[in-house]
Design a protein around this motif. Structure first.
Motif, PDB file in Angstrom:
ATOM      1  N   GLY A 106      26.690  39.366  38.766  1.00 50.48           N
ATOM      2  CA  GLY A 106      25.256  39.142  38.679  1.00 50.48           C
ATOM      3  C   GLY A 106      24.649  39.140  37.295  1.00 50.48           C
ATOM      4  O   GLY A 106      23.484  38.786  37.137  1.00 50.48           O
ATOM      5  N   THR A 107      25.423  39.548  36.269  1.00 48.70           N
ATOM      6  CA  THR A 107      24.871  39.612  34.915  1.00 48.70           C
ATOM      7  C   THR A 107      25.838  38.988  33.918  1.00 48.70           C
ATOM      8  O   THR A 107      27.012  38.748  34.221  1.00 48.70           O
ATOM      9  CB  THR A 107      24.601  41.064  34.480  1.00 48.70           C
ATOM     10  OG1 THR A 107      25.841  41.756  34.324  1.00 48.70           O
ATOM     11  CG2 THR A 107      23.725  41.789  35.491  1.00 48.70           C
ATOM     12  N   GLU A 108      25.334  38.774  32.716  1.00 46.38           N
ATOM     13  CA  GLU A 108      26.166  38.181  31.669  1.00 46.38           C
ATOM     14  C   GLU A 108      27.180  39.174  31.123  1.00 46.38           C
ATOM     15  O   GLU A 108      28.332  38.821  30.864  1.00 46.38           O
ATOM     16  CB  GLU A 108      25.272  37.678  30.537  1.00 46.38           C
ATOM     17  CG  GLU A 108      26.037  37.025  29.397  1.00 46.38           C
ATOM     18  CD  GLU A 108      25.132  36.532  28.281  1.00 46.38           C
ATOM     19  OE1 GLU A 108      25.665  36.119  27.220  1.00 46.38           O
ATOM     20  OE2 GLU A 108      23.896  36.563  28.458  1.00 46.38           O
ATOM     21  N   CYS A 109      26.757  40.448  30.960  1.00 45.08           N
ATOM     22  CA  CYS A 109      27.655  41.409  30.305  1.00 45.08           C
ATOM     23  C   CYS A 109      27.482  42.832  30.822  1.00 45.08           C
ATOM     24  O   CYS A 109      27.931  43.784  30.165  1.00 45.08           O
ATOM     25  CB  CYS A 109      27.468  41.374  28.790  1.00 45.08           C
ATOM     26  SG  CYS A 109      25.760  41.611  28.252  1.00 45.08           S
ATOM     27  N   GLY A 110      26.850  43.013  31.981  1.00 40.02           N
ATOM     28  CA  GLY A 110      26.627  44.344  32.520  1.00 40.02           C
ATOM     29  C   GLY A 110      27.901  45.013  33.002  1.00 40.02           C
ATOM     30  O   GLY A 110      28.914  44.363  33.250  1.00 40.02           O
ATOM     31  N   LYS A 117      37.937  35.505  37.016  1.00 44.85           N
ATOM     32  CA  LYS A 117      38.729  34.586  36.195  1.00 44.85           C
ATOM     33  C   LYS A 117      38.111  34.360  34.823  1.00 44.85           C
ATOM     34  O   LYS A 117      38.817  34.334  33.806  1.00 44.85           O
ATOM     35  CB  LYS A 117      38.894  33.246  36.914  1.00 44.85           C
ATOM     36  CG  LYS A 117      39.847  33.289  38.105  1.00 44.85           C
ATOM     37  CD  LYS A 117      39.982  31.908  38.739  1.00 44.85           C
ATOM     38  CE  LYS A 117      40.983  31.919  39.882  1.00 44.85           C
ATOM     39  NZ  LYS A 117      41.112  30.566  40.513  1.00 44.85           N
ATOM     40  N   VAL A 118      36.780  34.212  34.774  1.00 43.11           N
ATOM     41  CA  VAL A 118      36.135  33.865  33.502  1.00 43.11           C
ATOM     42  C   VAL A 118      35.533  35.068  32.788  1.00 43.11           C
ATOM     43  O   VAL A 118      35.200  34.992  31.608  1.00 43.11           O
ATOM     44  CB  VAL A 118      35.056  32.776  33.701  1.00 43.11           C
ATOM     45  CG1 VAL A 118      35.666  31.533  34.324  1.00 43.11           C
ATOM     46  CG2 VAL A 118      33.898  33.285  34.540  1.00 43.11           C
ATOM     47  N   GLY A 119      35.367  36.186  33.496  1.00 43.23           N
ATOM     48  CA  GLY A 119      34.908  37.407  32.852  1.00 43.23           C
ATOM     49  C   GLY A 119      33.409  37.596  32.783  1.00 43.23           C
ATOM     50  O   GLY A 119      32.938  38.509  32.092  1.00 43.23           O
ATOM     51  N   THR A 120      32.648  36.761  33.495  1.00 43.87           N
ATOM     52  CA  THR A 120      31.192  36.918  33.507  1.00 43.87           C
ATOM     53  C   THR A 120      30.628  36.233  34.742  1.00 43.87           C
ATOM     54  O   THR A 120      31.361  35.581  35.497  1.00 43.87           O
ATOM     55  CB  THR A 120      30.556  36.323  32.235  1.00 43.87           C
ATOM     56  OG1 THR A 120      29.160  36.675  32.188  1.00 43.87           O
ATOM     57  CG2 THR A 120      30.696  34.805  32.212  1.00 43.87           C
ATOM     58  N   SER A 121      29.325  36.378  34.969  1.00 43.06           N
ATOM     59  CA  SER A 121      28.703  35.796  36.150  1.00 43.06           C
ATOM     60  C   SER A 121      28.730  34.270  36.104  1.00 43.06           C
ATOM     61  O   SER A 121      28.483  33.659  35.057  1.00 43.06           O
ATOM     62  CB  SER A 121      27.245  36.270  36.255  1.00 43.06           C
ATOM     63  OG  SER A 121      26.580  35.618  37.316  1.00 43.06           O
ATOM     64  N   GLY A 167      29.941  36.174  46.623  1.00 40.59           N
ATOM     65  CA  GLY A 167      30.835  35.087  47.024  1.00 40.59           C
ATOM     66  C   GLY A 167      31.482  34.389  45.838  1.00 40.59           C
ATOM     67  O   GLY A 167      32.434  33.628  46.004  1.00 40.59           O
ATOM     68  N   THR A 168      30.979  34.665  44.629  1.00 42.23           N
ATOM     69  CA  THR A 168      31.536  34.053  43.423  1.00 42.23           C
ATOM     70  C   THR A 168      32.476  35.002  42.679  1.00 42.23           C
ATOM     71  O   THR A 168      32.866  34.715  41.549  1.00 42.23           O
ATOM     72  CB  THR A 168      30.399  33.632  42.457  1.00 42.23           C
ATOM     73  OG1 THR A 168      29.749  34.824  41.941  1.00 42.23           O
ATOM     74  CG2 THR A 168      29.356  32.776  43.170  1.00 42.23           C
ATOM     75  N   LEU A 169      32.835  36.129  43.306  1.00 48.29           N
ATOM     76  CA  LEU A 169      33.614  37.155  42.609  1.00 48.29           C
ATOM     77  C   LEU A 169      34.927  36.625  42.054  1.00 48.29           C
ATOM     78  O   LEU A 169      35.300  36.953  40.922  1.00 48.29           O
ATOM     79  CB  LEU A 169      33.874  38.340  43.546  1.00 48.29           C
ATOM     80  CG  LEU A 169      34.721  39.483  42.974  1.00 48.29           C
ATOM     81  CD1 LEU A 169      34.063  40.083  41.736  1.00 48.29           C
ATOM     82  CD2 LEU A 169      34.959  40.567  44.034  1.00 48.29           C
ATOM     83  N   THR A 170      35.653  35.826  42.816  1.00 45.51           N
ATOM     84  CA  THR A 170      36.956  35.317  42.350  1.00 45.51           C
ATOM     85  C   THR A 170      36.812  34.568  41.038  1.00 45.51           C
ATOM     86  O   THR A 170      37.559  34.818  40.070  1.00 45.51           O
ATOM     87  CB  THR A 170      37.592  34.410  43.413  1.00 45.51           C
ATOM     88  OG1 THR A 170      37.775  35.160  44.620  1.00 45.51           O
ATOM     89  CG2 THR A 170      38.937  33.884  42.939  1.00 45.51           C
ATOM     90  N   ASN A 171      35.836  33.660  40.969  1.00 45.55           N
ATOM     91  CA  ASN A 171      35.638  32.898  39.733  1.00 45.55           C
ATOM     92  C   ASN A 171      35.119  33.785  38.608  1.00 45.55           C
ATOM     93  O   ASN A 171      35.486  33.582  37.440  1.00 45.55           O
ATOM     94  CB  ASN A 171      34.671  31.730  39.974  1.00 45.55           C
ATOM     95  CG  ASN A 171      35.322  30.598  40.770  1.00 45.55           C
ATOM     96  OD1 ASN A 171      36.543  30.474  40.775  1.00 45.55           O
ATOM     97  ND2 ASN A 171      34.513  29.805  41.438  1.00 45.55           N
TER      98      ASN A 171
END
Length: 330
Positions: free
Chosen positions: A289-293, A118-122, A111-115
């Motif tokens: 779901g991850t910082e950089c996966g 935009k920011v490039g990470t979870s 549900g947070t995919l759009t954001n």
């Protein structure tokens, strides 16, 4: 599944966009324990509502929708499980799809995919405690791994392997599968301190549990030791960045005996990153779901192995979507 090969009419696009509705119905029913409650029982919606502590009318509508989906049957205003629901959606049944509790967590993160785009990470923050999340995640991975482990063991040459390292081994399912194929094999499951107690629970009933030992640590910062004939990275590289994997593969290489193998089991993407379809979706799962996966191409995986000093590399496809990239230390 490949949408590029389908004729995408307006109706089909609408169907795809509304697919979340069916998913939410199933996940809510699992979350509320409805299928377990109805196992071998014929129950009215009012009684179901009472037992799960929910509104009677709303529960009735949910049960009706489950009938329409083919997961429940309805006779004389009472409900019971279909054969499929009884087999796969009832707790404590052998084929129970306990991983759907983790899927419910993914519902929230997606549900947070759009954001995230935009920011490039979870940007997702779980509402559940870390312990609850870890247990549901390991259960989800075990459900799949228990089936895949036997196939993986047959795809590898384990005859001469005496010692393996199962990095991020979770439930230990793959270690158990390898040992079943070669009972002389000893496995070390390397995972985080909060995972190891769960691993031990899964391994407790294994007939060769004495062949499995445990090391707690962080695979990015802690050492692995040496003397391994096989290092398994199952569903690991997609958690990390390209550079982190480059370092990880070098560490794996240094821990291997001559003739030992690094086995990467993961989505292996085409150079265009649009195939396989599941891998293209999974890249977004890692984004939310991850910082950089991410998911990675065969070329990128070969670069990691080459950088570590491995020149003999082969790819093997599996029947369950993911592939194997196998590097042998010369």
């Amino acid at each position: 599944m490949n949408m590029q090969n389908d004729l995408l009419t307006a109706s089909k696009i609408r169907e795809l966009a509304n697919g979340f509705q069916v998913s939410r119905i199933i996940l809510t029913a699992v979350e509320l324990g409805i299928f377990s409650l109805l196992d071998k029982h014929l129950v009215s919606s009012a009684e179901v509502a009472k037992q799960i502590g929910a509104d009677a009318r709303a529960t009735d509508r949910l049960l009706n929708a489950l009938v329409s989906l083919g997961l429940l049957n309805k006779v004389h205003e009472k409900f019971y499980n279909t054969d499929a629901a009884s087999s796969y959606l009832v707790k404590n049944k052998p084929e129970f799809m306990g991983g759907l509790f983790h899927t419910n967590e993914l519902w929230k993160s997606w549900g947070t995919l759009t954001n995230a785009v935009k920011v490039g990470t979870s940007v997702y923050e779980s509402e559940k405690s870390e312990g609850d999340w870890t247990e549901s995640f390991i259960a989800a991975m075990h459900y799949r791994a228990a089936k895949e482990a036997k196939i993986l063991a047959m795809m590898l040459n384990l005859n001469s392997a005496k010692k393996m390292l199962d990095i991020g081994g979770g439930s230990g399912a793959f270690s158990m599968g390898m040992i079943e194929n070669n009972p002389a094999l000893k496995a070390i499951v390397f995972d985080l301190p909060d995972v190891t107690p769960l691993t031990k629970k899964y391994v407790e009933s294994f007939s060769h549990k004495e062949n499995i030992s445990y090391v707690e640590g962080n695979y990015l910062t802690d050492e692995f030791g040496d003397g391994y004939d096989l290092v398994l990275l199952s569903a690991i590289v997609h958690i990390n960045s390209y550079e982190q994997n480059k370092i990880l593969i070098s560490k794996c290489y240094n821990s291997l005996n001559i003739g030992g193998q690094i086995v990467i089991k993961d989505w292996v993407m085409s150079d265009a990153r649009i195939e396989p379809f599941g891998g293209a979706l999974f890249a977004l799962n890692m984004l939310v779901g991850t910082e950089c996966g991410d998911t990675y191409t065969e070329k990128e995986m070969r670069e990691w192995l080459s950088n570590a000093g491995i020149t003999k590399v082969e790819k093997k496809n599996t029947s369950y979507g993911w592939s194997l990239i196998i590097g042998t230390k010369n």
